[in-house]
Design a protein around this motif. Sequence first.
Motif, PDB file in Angstrom:
ATOM      1  N   ARG A  14      25.819  15.546 -18.518  1.00 57.87           N
ATOM      2  CA  ARG A  14      26.257  16.933 -18.675  1.00 57.87           C
ATOM      3  C   ARG A  14      25.103  17.907 -18.484  1.00 57.87           C
ATOM      4  NH1 ARG A  14      28.537  16.917 -24.581  1.00 57.87           N
ATOM      5  NH2 ARG A  14      26.575  15.774 -24.839  1.00 57.87           N
ATOM      6  N   GLY A  15      25.443  19.090 -18.078  1.00 58.83           N
ATOM      7  CA  GLY A  15      24.441  20.138 -18.019  1.00 58.83           C
ATOM      8  C   GLY A  15      24.036  20.573 -19.423  1.00 58.83           C
ATOM      9  N   LYS A  16      22.836  21.114 -19.571  1.00 57.43           N
ATOM     10  CA  LYS A  16      22.355  21.486 -20.904  1.00 57.43           C
ATOM     11  C   LYS A  16      23.124  22.663 -21.484  1.00 57.43           C
ATOM     12  CE  LYS A  16      17.662  19.708 -20.270  1.00 57.43           C
ATOM     13  NZ  LYS A  16      16.209  20.024 -20.295  1.00 57.43           N
ATOM     14  N   ARG A  17      23.616  23.514 -20.636  1.00 59.73           N
ATOM     15  CA  ARG A  17      24.326  24.680 -21.117  1.00 59.73           C
ATOM     16  C   ARG A  17      25.686  24.287 -21.689  1.00 59.73           C
ATOM     17  NH1 ARG A  17      25.797  30.089 -17.533  1.00 59.73           N
ATOM     18  NH2 ARG A  17      26.692  31.318 -19.262  1.00 59.73           N
ATOM     19  N   GLY A  18      25.968  24.743 -22.885  1.00 59.00           N
ATOM     20  CA  GLY A  18      27.273  24.514 -23.484  1.00 59.00           C
ATOM     21  C   GLY A  18      27.411  23.205 -24.230  1.00 59.00           C
ATOM     22  N   ARG A  19      26.349  22.405 -24.308  1.00 61.65           N
ATOM     23  CA  ARG A  19      26.417  21.153 -25.076  1.00 61.65           C
ATOM     24  C   ARG A  19      26.489  21.484 -26.570  1.00 61.65           C
ATOM     25  NH1 ARG A  19      21.779  16.967 -22.997  1.00 61.65           N
ATOM     26  NH2 ARG A  19      22.194  17.063 -20.758  1.00 61.65           N
ATOM     27  N   ARG A  20      27.552  21.051 -27.182  1.00 62.28           N
ATOM     28  CA  ARG A  20      27.678  21.283 -28.619  1.00 62.28           C
ATOM     29  C   ARG A  20      27.397  20.015 -29.412  1.00 62.28           C
ATOM     30  NH1 ARG A  20      32.652  24.572 -31.522  1.00 62.28           N
ATOM     31  NH2 ARG A  20      31.599  24.889 -33.527  1.00 62.28           N
ATOM     32  N   TYR A  21      27.695  18.880 -28.804  1.00 62.42           N
ATOM     33  CA  TYR A  21      27.526  17.596 -29.481  1.00 62.42           C
ATOM     34  C   TYR A  21      26.658  16.684 -28.612  1.00 62.42           C
ATOM     35  CZ  TYR A  21      31.808  19.411 -31.594  1.00 62.42           C
ATOM     36  OH  TYR A  21      32.740  20.215 -32.198  1.00 62.42           O
ATOM     37  N   PRO A  22      25.744  15.932 -29.213  1.00 65.19           N
ATOM     38  CA  PRO A  22      24.988  14.954 -28.423  1.00 65.19           C
ATOM     39  C   PRO A  22      25.927  13.861 -27.910  1.00 65.19           C
ATOM     40  CG  PRO A  22      24.527  14.694 -30.768  1.00 65.19           C
ATOM     41  CD  PRO A  22      25.326  15.949 -30.630  1.00 65.19           C
ATOM     42  N   LEU A  23      25.585  13.304 -26.779  1.00 68.61           N
ATOM     43  CA  LEU A  23      26.449  12.305 -26.158  1.00 68.61           C
ATOM     44  C   LEU A  23      26.656  11.104 -27.061  1.00 68.61           C
ATOM     45  CD1 LEU A  23      28.020  11.428 -23.620  1.00 68.61           C
ATOM     46  CD2 LEU A  23      25.914  10.370 -22.795  1.00 68.61           C
ATOM     47  N   TRP A  24      25.597  10.636 -27.718  1.00 65.36           N
ATOM     48  CA  TRP A  24      25.734   9.446 -28.567  1.00 65.36           C
ATOM     49  C   TRP A  24      26.759   9.679 -29.665  1.00 65.36           C
ATOM     50  CZ3 TRP A  24      25.238   9.666 -33.762  1.00 65.36           C
ATOM     51  CH2 TRP A  24      24.496  10.719 -34.310  1.00 65.36           C
ATOM     52  N   PHE A  25      26.814  10.905 -30.187  1.00 69.33           N
ATOM     53  CA  PHE A  25      27.749  11.225 -31.269  1.00 69.33           C
ATOM     54  C   PHE A  25      29.188  11.095 -30.786  1.00 69.33           C
ATOM     55  CE2 PHE A  25      30.462  14.402 -33.319  1.00 69.33           C
ATOM     56  CZ  PHE A  25      30.357  14.019 -34.648  1.00 69.33           C
ATOM     57  N   LEU A  26      29.478  11.640 -29.616  1.00 71.35           N
ATOM     58  CA  LEU A  26      30.838  11.580 -29.077  1.00 71.35           C
ATOM     59  C   LEU A  26      31.258  10.146 -28.788  1.00 71.35           C
ATOM     60  CD1 LEU A  26      30.600  14.631 -26.666  1.00 71.35           C
ATOM     61  CD2 LEU A  26      31.860  14.536 -28.826  1.00 71.35           C
ATOM     62  N   LEU A  27      30.343   9.370 -28.198  1.00 67.63           N
ATOM     63  CA  LEU A  27      30.662   7.981 -27.878  1.00 67.63           C
ATOM     64  C   LEU A  27      30.838   7.150 -29.148  1.00 67.63           C
ATOM     65  CD1 LEU A  27      28.255   7.328 -24.858  1.00 67.63           C
ATOM     66  CD2 LEU A  27      30.651   8.059 -24.822  1.00 67.63           C
ATOM     67  N   PHE A  28      29.995   7.403 -30.126  1.00 71.85           N
ATOM     68  CA  PHE A  28      30.076   6.656 -31.383  1.00 71.85           C
ATOM     69  C   PHE A  28      31.390   6.936 -32.102  1.00 71.85           C
ATOM     70  CE2 PHE A  28      29.147   6.333 -35.999  1.00 71.85           C
ATOM     71  CZ  PHE A  28      28.822   4.998 -36.055  1.00 71.85           C
ATOM     72  N   VAL A  29      31.758   8.202 -32.189  1.00 70.33           N
ATOM     73  CA  VAL A  29      33.012   8.573 -32.852  1.00 70.33           C
ATOM     74  C   VAL A  29      34.205   8.021 -32.077  1.00 70.33           C
ATOM     75  CG1 VAL A  29      34.486  10.498 -33.508  1.00 70.33           C
ATOM     76  CG2 VAL A  29      32.035  10.616 -33.959  1.00 70.33           C
ATOM     77  N   ALA A  30      34.113   8.047 -30.752  1.00 71.19           N
ATOM     78  CA  ALA A  30      35.206   7.510 -29.937  1.00 71.19           C
ATOM     79  C   ALA A  30      35.371   6.015 -30.167  1.00 71.19           C
ATOM     80  CB  ALA A  30      34.938   7.791 -28.464  1.00 71.19           C
ATOM     81  N   LEU A  31      34.259   5.289 -30.290  1.00 72.42           N
ATOM     82  CA  LEU A  31      34.334   3.857 -30.577  1.00 72.42           C
ATOM     83  C   LEU A  31      34.958   3.596 -31.939  1.00 72.42           C
ATOM     84  CD1 LEU A  31      30.934   2.525 -29.203  1.00 72.42           C
ATOM     85  CD2 LEU A  31      33.204   1.786 -28.490  1.00 72.42           C
ATOM     86  N   LEU A  32      34.525   4.340 -32.943  1.00 76.37           N
ATOM     87  CA  LEU A  32      35.096   4.172 -34.287  1.00 76.37           C
ATOM     88  C   LEU A  32      36.600   4.449 -34.273  1.00 76.37           C
ATOM     89  CD1 LEU A  32      32.508   5.792 -36.742  1.00 76.37           C
ATOM     90  CD2 LEU A  32      32.903   3.369 -36.307  1.00 76.37           C
ATOM     91  N   GLY A  33      36.982   5.541 -33.625  1.00 72.86           N
ATOM     92  CA  GLY A  33      38.394   5.885 -33.569  1.00 72.86           C
ATOM     93  C   GLY A  33      39.223   4.831 -32.849  1.00 72.86           C
ATOM     94  N   SER A  34      38.699   4.334 -31.739  1.00 74.82           N
ATOM     95  CA  SER A  34      39.422   3.317 -30.983  1.00 74.82           C
ATOM     96  C   SER A  34      39.580   2.041 -31.790  1.00 74.82           C
ATOM     97  CB  SER A  34      38.676   3.018 -29.675  1.00 74.82           C
ATOM     98  OG  SER A  34      38.607   4.176 -28.870  1.00 74.82           O
TER      99      SER A  34
END
Length: 281
Positions: A14-34
């Motif tokens: 992703r581009g730096k502009r507009g990043r609200r969440y670090p990538l690891w956080f999104l992937l980690f939460v997605a794994l937990l949810g799945s």
Amino acid sequence: MTLITQLKTIQDPRGKRGRRYPLWFLLFVALLGSLCGYWGYRPLEKFCQKHHQSLCELLALDPETAVMPSYSTFRRVFQIVDAQVWVEVFNGWAGLHAPPSAGLLWSIDGKSIKCTSVGGNTNEQDFAALVSVYGQQAGVVQLALMYNRKESEIGVAKRLLEAVTCAPSLAQSLPGGFSLDALHAQVDTLELLESRHCHYLVGLKANQKLLLKQMQRLVQQECPLSQANHDETLHGRQTQRTVRVYAAPPDLPKRWTKAGITRLIWVKRQGIRSGNPFTHE
């Protein structure tokens, strides 16, 4: 090494502009949810809302200020992150924390991901699929992502089998057994398992016509080494199974004997399903 540490090694596209969440956080939460059964963008958003407090405690976030990602955030990330990299990182972490795999029973299978299908029922059809090797007793999984137009499930499965059977935890003791569907009734695949001294059970269908015909003649002409019968009623279905085990015939082609085939198993299923009789061999 933690899963979060592993996820942080994935490069953020992703581009730096507009990043609200670090990538690891999104992937980690997605794994937990799945893992908790929340499949899809909107279910993942609901997972974050429902478990907001627990996620804040787990990740040391301030519950008063922490805002969880929306479904559109998950959607945008999933569209641009290389799924194969994600799978490899997860496999690497799982392999470090998996219990010893010696003696396990393993199942291998591939499942297409429906939402990735393009091209319809034409020569241009393409879709992504996950091929998995699953250790039944310990719940250990090795995954590989494939695209239909680039490679076949047969080759991907063989690559996974090589990884599993070469694992140090497996090499230190006697390996277990593998079950595979008829797609993997391939000489190269079975020779690999034989070379690792692994037992295997593989389906047999018309993709190996000569071997199937030889099996059918064997059932008609020879006496089995053993036979077992089993009756069950499950999900409204009454099923009777007859299983017969035969010694591999002397005229079995050398390529199959080299692959370690010593027994052929015939299974007949018959019974009542939805009020109608059925029979399968």
